[in-house]
Design an enzyme around this catalytic site. Structure first.
Site, mmCIF file in Angstrom:
data_model
loop_
_atom_site.group_PDB
_atom_site.id
_atom_site.type_symbol
_atom_site.label_atom_id
_atom_site.label_comp_id
_atom_site.label_asym_id
_atom_site.label_seq_id
_atom_site.Cartn_x
_atom_site.Cartn_y
_atom_site.Cartn_z
ATOM 1 C CG MET A 134 -0.330 -0.153 2.539
ATOM 2 S SD MET A 134 -1.558 -0.571 3.831
ATOM 3 C CE MET A 134 -1.947 -2.278 3.425
ATOM 4 C CB CYS A 135 1.260 3.989 1.104
ATOM 5 S SG CYS A 135 1.924 5.621 1.449
ATOM 6 C CB ILE A 136 5.532 5.001 -1.054
ATOM 7 C CG1 ILE A 136 6.698 5.297 -2.011
ATOM 8 C CG2 ILE A 136 6.077 4.520 0.281
ATOM 9 C CD1 ILE A 136 6.299 6.045 -3.264
#
Lengths: 215, 215
Positions: A134-136
């Site tokens: 998730m995210c980066i």
């Protein structure tokens, strides 16, 4: 009961694991009647950031020790992770993924992923065990596995870096997940978008739901 | 939209705010269509604990700066908290409540509560604005307000200390809340019991639901 390994990268969005993403990942795993076990590399953080003003703090902190704050002490070094004990792997986000687990924050598409983390990802992938990020953190999967389809939301520079590394980027919105069924990879943007904590709960829940379908 | 002030006490169960309780408090507030604003005292932590082995670490950390990790930087000193801007107050738990916001961890029923925190609690109470506290934090309400009914679960020593301070302790189980309607106080045991992260979600959600009924 399925076992899911969660790799943390410190404790705090600007120099470690993003706390809401990590906590809501653990909650989503538990609510799906699975067991989570947390891991982190036993190494110093790249640096320590004052989370109020963004200044660097002259202090040394260990990624495993700081990650233990999120795991309430129940955490192990990534060097001890036995792939056969687990059904799936999840990497929450936060700058720790781009500063500690890799150096993507500094070197973009030319980044190097921590060798322990890279080996764990390769083994889960080669054994066809699903991986969520998730995210980066999807940039780590792009760097290690190259030809996979992932999403970090819609950030132009990051999605371009992902494609330069040989992966495919698919745009996504709040709480959406992108599933690469061939590679058993699920990604969701979380705080790579200007998200609310409710979006994070939605995204982490969907991510775990999709991972479990592929076990 | 109701505004709820959340007071954090650092970042990590053994020397600061308990991260799951704090994060799931913010989530519960958002899911009830309310706004949260985080505060913490701008002071040094009592100490820093290695969350893997429990050892004290020779390092100085600031409660406000560490709490900012949970709040993603969006946090203010408790000295700036304007009671009139808020409809309710919540104190998540963690040893930070008993080591930084007060010295209950060291002095039990003879503890002293940080003067800023004590004043904020007194003002919310005198203006009949509801206050929620979880885990060990109810001892702070017992110390500051004395004649109130609270719960920290079932721990004998802590519940006795609460009664010595002049408050009433009511036992509670996983995810249960104890409501003191006269004083507009809601408490829930969270990790003062051997709880799962699902219990924490249940308890924080119920706590916010009950608080909102009293605004």
């Amino acid at each position: 009961m399925k076992n899911i390994a969660v790799i943390l990268s410190g404790c705090g969005v600007f120099d470690g694991a993003e706390i809401h993403e990590a906590t809501l990942t653990l909650l989503a795993i538990a609510k799906h009647n699975c067991k989570y076990i947390c891991f982190a590399p036993d190494m110093n953080q790249h640096h320590v950031i004052n989370h109020i003003n963004g200044d660097e703090v002259k202090q040394t902190r260990n990624v495993l020790e700081e990650s233990a704050r999120i795991a309430r002490g129940d955490i192990y070094p990534t060097s001890t992770l036995q792939i056969d004990d687990f059904d799936a792997l999840i990497l929450p986000g936060g700058f720790g993924a781009a500063k500690n687990l890799s150096d993507f924050a500094f070197n973009g598409e030319n980044c190097v992923v921590n060798s322990e983390i890279a080996e764990i990802i390769k083994q889960f992938h080669s054994k066809q065990k699903p991986i969520g990020a998730m995210c980066i953190s999807p940039v780590i999967l792009a760097n290690v596995l190259r030809n996979v389809n992932v999403s970090i939301g819609s950030d132009k520079a990051t999605s371009e870096a992902i494609e330069i590394m040989g992966a495919i980027h698919t745009s996504s919105n709040h709480g959406e997940v992108i599933v690469d069924a061939d590679n058993k990879i699920v990604t969701t943007p979380c705080y790579m978008l200007d998200a609310s904590i409710i979006d994070i709960e939605t995204g982490t829940n969907k991510l775990v739901t999709e991972l479990l379908k592929m076990i």
